[in-house]
Design a protein around this motif. Sequence first.
Motif, PDB file in Angstrom:
ATOM      1  N   TYR A 199      -5.209  -9.832 -37.328  1.00  9.26           N
ATOM      2  CA  TYR A 199      -4.827  -9.543 -35.948  1.00  9.26           C
ATOM      3  C   TYR A 199      -5.588 -10.456 -34.978  1.00  9.26           C
ATOM      4  O   TYR A 199      -5.863 -10.076 -33.845  1.00  9.26           O
ATOM      5  CB  TYR A 199      -5.081  -8.067 -35.623  1.00  9.26           C
ATOM      6  CG  TYR A 199      -4.221  -7.150 -36.455  1.00  9.26           C
ATOM      7  CD1 TYR A 199      -2.928  -6.818 -36.062  1.00  9.26           C
ATOM      8  CD2 TYR A 199      -4.695  -6.653 -37.667  1.00  9.26           C
ATOM      9  CE1 TYR A 199      -2.130  -5.998 -36.842  1.00  9.26           C
ATOM     10  CE2 TYR A 199      -3.901  -5.832 -38.456  1.00  9.26           C
ATOM     11  CZ  TYR A 199      -2.622  -5.508 -38.047  1.00  9.26           C
ATOM     12  OH  TYR A 199      -1.836  -4.706 -38.824  1.00  9.26           O
ATOM     13  N   GLN A 200      -5.875 -11.656 -35.430  1.00 10.01           N
ATOM     14  CA  GLN A 200      -6.697 -12.575 -34.658  1.00 10.01           C
ATOM     15  C   GLN A 200      -6.117 -12.852 -33.272  1.00 10.01           C
ATOM     16  O   GLN A 200      -6.803 -12.743 -32.262  1.00 10.01           O
ATOM     17  CB  GLN A 200      -6.864 -13.896 -35.409  1.00 10.01           C
ATOM     18  CG  GLN A 200      -7.906 -14.829 -34.819  1.00 10.01           C
ATOM     19  CD  GLN A 200      -9.321 -14.343 -35.077  1.00 10.01           C
ATOM     20  OE1 GLN A 200      -9.604 -13.754 -36.117  1.00 10.01           O
ATOM     21  NE2 GLN A 200     -10.218 -14.566 -34.120  1.00 10.01           N
ATOM     22  N   LYS A 201      -4.833 -13.220 -33.207  1.00  9.78           N
ATOM     23  CA  LYS A 201      -4.236 -13.567 -31.918  1.00  9.78           C
ATOM     24  C   LYS A 201      -4.204 -12.370 -30.978  1.00  9.78           C
ATOM     25  O   LYS A 201      -4.495 -12.499 -29.776  1.00  9.78           O
ATOM     26  CB  LYS A 201      -2.829 -14.126 -32.111  1.00  9.78           C
ATOM     27  CG  LYS A 201      -2.787 -15.540 -32.674  1.00  9.78           C
ATOM     28  CD  LYS A 201      -1.364 -16.080 -32.685  1.00  9.78           C
ATOM     29  CE  LYS A 201      -1.322 -17.523 -33.161  1.00  9.78           C
ATOM     30  NZ  LYS A 201       0.055 -18.069 -33.154  1.00  9.78           N
ATOM     31  N   GLN A 202      -3.838 -11.208 -31.501  1.00 11.94           N
ATOM     32  CA  GLN A 202      -3.769 -10.017 -30.651  1.00 11.94           C
ATOM     33  C   GLN A 202      -5.143  -9.655 -30.092  1.00 11.94           C
ATOM     34  O   GLN A 202      -5.281  -9.302 -28.909  1.00 11.94           O
ATOM     35  CB  GLN A 202      -3.210  -8.831 -31.451  1.00 11.94           C
ATOM     36  CG  GLN A 202      -1.771  -9.008 -31.904  1.00 11.94           C
ATOM     37  CD  GLN A 202      -1.670  -9.564 -33.312  1.00 11.94           C
ATOM     38  OE1 GLN A 202      -2.438 -10.452 -33.703  1.00 11.94           O
ATOM     39  NE2 GLN A 202      -0.722  -9.041 -34.080  1.00 11.94           N
ATOM     40  N   VAL A 203      -6.155  -9.745 -30.947  1.00 19.89           N
ATOM     41  CA  VAL A 203      -7.514  -9.415 -30.526  1.00 19.89           C
ATOM     42  C   VAL A 203      -8.025 -10.441 -29.521  1.00 19.89           C
ATOM     43  O   VAL A 203      -8.668 -10.088 -28.521  1.00 19.89           O
ATOM     44  CB  VAL A 203      -8.441  -9.318 -31.755  1.00 19.89           C
ATOM     45  CG1 VAL A 203      -9.909  -9.254 -31.336  1.00 19.89           C
ATOM     46  CG2 VAL A 203      -8.076  -8.092 -32.591  1.00 19.89           C
ATOM     47  N   GLU A 204      -7.740 -11.716 -29.764  1.00 17.56           N
ATOM     48  CA  GLU A 204      -8.139 -12.751 -28.816  1.00 17.56           C
ATOM     49  C   GLU A 204      -7.519 -12.500 -27.446  1.00 17.56           C
ATOM     50  O   GLU A 204      -8.203 -12.598 -26.406  1.00 17.56           O
ATOM     51  CB  GLU A 204      -7.712 -14.130 -29.336  1.00 17.56           C
ATOM     52  CG  GLU A 204      -8.518 -14.624 -30.518  1.00 17.56           C
ATOM     53  CD  GLU A 204      -7.899 -15.847 -31.172  1.00 17.56           C
ATOM     54  OE1 GLU A 204      -8.597 -16.499 -31.967  1.00 17.56           O
ATOM     55  OE2 GLU A 204      -6.709 -16.159 -30.900  1.00 17.56           O
ATOM     56  N   LYS A 205      -6.254 -12.170 -27.420  1.00 14.58           N
ATOM     57  CA  LYS A 205      -5.576 -11.916 -26.144  1.00 14.58           C
ATOM     58  C   LYS A 205      -6.184 -10.713 -25.442  1.00 14.58           C
ATOM     59  O   LYS A 205      -6.421 -10.749 -24.225  1.00 14.58           O
ATOM     60  CB  LYS A 205      -4.079 -11.689 -26.383  1.00 14.58           C
ATOM     61  CG  LYS A 205      -3.287 -11.452 -25.105  1.00 14.58           C
ATOM     62  CD  LYS A 205      -1.799 -11.302 -25.387  1.00 14.58           C
ATOM     63  CE  LYS A 205      -1.022 -11.066 -24.099  1.00 14.58           C
ATOM     64  NZ  LYS A 205       0.439 -10.895 -24.369  1.00 14.58           N
ATOM     65  N   PHE A 206      -6.444  -9.647 -26.170  1.00 15.24           N
ATOM     66  CA  PHE A 206      -7.027  -8.443 -25.575  1.00 15.24           C
ATOM     67  C   PHE A 206      -8.376  -8.753 -24.933  1.00 15.24           C
ATOM     68  O   PHE A 206      -8.695  -8.242 -23.843  1.00 15.24           O
ATOM     69  CB  PHE A 206      -7.198  -7.361 -26.639  1.00 15.24           C
ATOM     70  CG  PHE A 206      -7.767  -6.073 -26.118  1.00 15.24           C
ATOM     71  CD1 PHE A 206      -6.934  -5.051 -25.682  1.00 15.24           C
ATOM     72  CD2 PHE A 206      -9.142  -5.877 -26.058  1.00 15.24           C
ATOM     73  CE1 PHE A 206      -7.461  -3.866 -25.185  1.00 15.24           C
ATOM     74  CE2 PHE A 206      -9.680  -4.693 -25.567  1.00 15.24           C
ATOM     75  CZ  PHE A 206      -8.834  -3.692 -25.133  1.00 15.24           C
ATOM     76  N   LEU A 207      -9.163  -9.579 -25.587  1.00 13.70           N
ATOM     77  CA  LEU A 207     -10.510  -9.885 -25.116  1.00 13.70           C
ATOM     78  C   LEU A 207     -10.557 -11.027 -24.107  1.00 13.70           C
ATOM     79  O   LEU A 207     -11.634 -11.385 -23.630  1.00 13.70           O
ATOM     80  CB  LEU A 207     -11.417 -10.212 -26.308  1.00 13.70           C
ATOM     81  CG  LEU A 207     -11.690  -9.046 -27.269  1.00 13.70           C
ATOM     82  CD1 LEU A 207     -12.455  -9.540 -28.485  1.00 13.70           C
ATOM     83  CD2 LEU A 207     -12.463  -7.934 -26.570  1.00 13.70           C
ATOM     84  N   GLY A 208      -9.390 -11.586 -23.792  1.00 12.50           N
ATOM     85  CA  GLY A 208      -9.355 -12.678 -22.835  1.00 12.50           C
ATOM     86  C   GLY A 208      -9.871 -13.994 -23.393  1.00 12.50           C
ATOM     87  O   GLY A 208     -10.286 -14.873 -22.634  1.00 12.50           O
ATOM     88  N   ARG A 209      -9.801 -14.127 -24.713  1.00  6.88           N
ATOM     89  CA  ARG A 209     -10.225 -15.352 -25.372  1.00  6.88           C
ATOM     90  C   ARG A 209      -9.037 -16.318 -25.481  1.00  6.88           C
ATOM     91  O   ARG A 209      -7.875 -15.901 -25.370  1.00  6.88           O
ATOM     92  CB  ARG A 209     -10.736 -15.029 -26.790  1.00  6.88           C
ATOM     93  CG  ARG A 209     -11.933 -14.087 -26.849  1.00  6.88           C
ATOM     94  CD  ARG A 209     -13.195 -14.776 -26.385  1.00  6.88           C
ATOM     95  NE  ARG A 209     -13.353 -16.032 -27.105  1.00  6.88           N
ATOM     96  CZ  ARG A 209     -13.902 -17.127 -26.598  1.00  6.88           C
ATOM     97  NH1 ARG A 209     -14.340 -17.120 -25.348  1.00  6.88           N
ATOM     98  NH2 ARG A 209     -14.007 -18.229 -27.318  1.00  6.88           N
ATOM     99  N   PRO A 210      -9.307 -17.614 -25.693  1.00  7.65           N
ATOM    100  CA  PRO A 210      -8.207 -18.541 -25.965  1.00  7.65           C
ATOM    101  C   PRO A 210      -7.426 -18.068 -27.191  1.00  7.65           C
ATOM    102  O   PRO A 210      -8.021 -17.770 -28.233  1.00  7.65           O
ATOM    103  CB  PRO A 210      -8.921 -19.869 -26.240  1.00  7.65           C
ATOM    104  CG  PRO A 210     -10.224 -19.752 -25.516  1.00  7.65           C
ATOM    105  CD  PRO A 210     -10.610 -18.308 -25.625  1.00  7.65           C
ATOM    106  N   ASP A 213     -15.362 -16.293 -30.450  1.00  9.90           N
ATOM    107  CA  ASP A 213     -14.465 -15.176 -30.766  1.00  9.90           C
ATOM    108  C   ASP A 213     -15.241 -14.083 -31.480  1.00  9.90           C
ATOM    109  O   ASP A 213     -15.137 -12.900 -31.141  1.00  9.90           O
ATOM    110  CB  ASP A 213     -13.320 -15.645 -31.669  1.00  9.90           C
ATOM    111  CG  ASP A 213     -12.292 -16.486 -30.955  1.00  9.90           C
ATOM    112  OD1 ASP A 213     -12.223 -16.431 -29.711  1.00  9.90           O
ATOM    113  OD2 ASP A 213     -11.542 -17.210 -31.644  1.00  9.90           O
ATOM    114  N   CYS A 214     -15.983 -14.491 -32.498  1.00 13.48           N
ATOM    115  CA  CYS A 214     -16.714 -13.513 -33.301  1.00 13.48           C
ATOM    116  C   CYS A 214     -17.698 -12.724 -32.458  1.00 13.48           C
ATOM    117  O   CYS A 214     -17.804 -11.506 -32.598  1.00 13.48           O
ATOM    118  CB  CYS A 214     -17.442 -14.220 -34.443  1.00 13.48           C
ATOM    119  SG  CYS A 214     -18.198 -13.057 -35.596  1.00 13.48           S
TER     120      CYS A 214
END
Length: 222
Positions: A33-44, A53-54
């Motif tokens: 779920y890398q992309k979904q988690v990145e989006k939620f956290l406001g990451r690229p 990211d980590c």
Amino acid sequence: MVLGLTGLLVPLTAALGAAPARAASCTTSTGPYQKQVEKFLGRPVDGRQSAADCQAIRAFQAKHGITPTIGYAGPITWRTMSTMLAQRAAGNNPNAAGKCPTNKGRIACVDLTRQLSWIQDGSRLKYGPVPVRTGKNGTETRTGAKRIYWRSIDHWSTIYHVSMPYAQFFDGGQAFHSTTKSMYNPPGSGGCVNMRSADAKSYWNLLRNGDDVYVYGRKPGT
């Protein structure tokens, strides 16, 4: 008053939402779920794990008691974030679908699917919605129409040996009460509806013995 809502590579463990046991340090593995988690956290949003990211994922996991806290974008982390998104989407109209009865007068509603609760008078929102932490798999919060039958402001559980401030019991030992844990701390409660202290206190002040409670839906992961 209306209050708005203000966080391996081994296939089996990944499927269960956990990474392999290892030291509590950042993983370099890209989660499902890398992309979904990145989006939620406001990451690229590039779908590739980075050191930044980590660290962001780990901070979210640590805040909400998600283990192992190694920054892996697995199912449990994303499920928690999905629940938060559903809560935000509820806004100030949590009963838009009309699933909680509006013909009972004052009633405390509990939506297990969105892990939300609120108090309404008829169709008028009185308090909430607020996030809650309900029963885990095997000790689910039971659904259906209930009524508050006993209140204990400074309750001590003889079953779990824990404090249950502002406890309001509505179904065979299941109660609203405050807890110091995050509302998103997995896997959940022993069946009670856990609340933040301020919310549990407000419920105590707004509800009385005999008031209706309605529980519906199904908690994600149960």
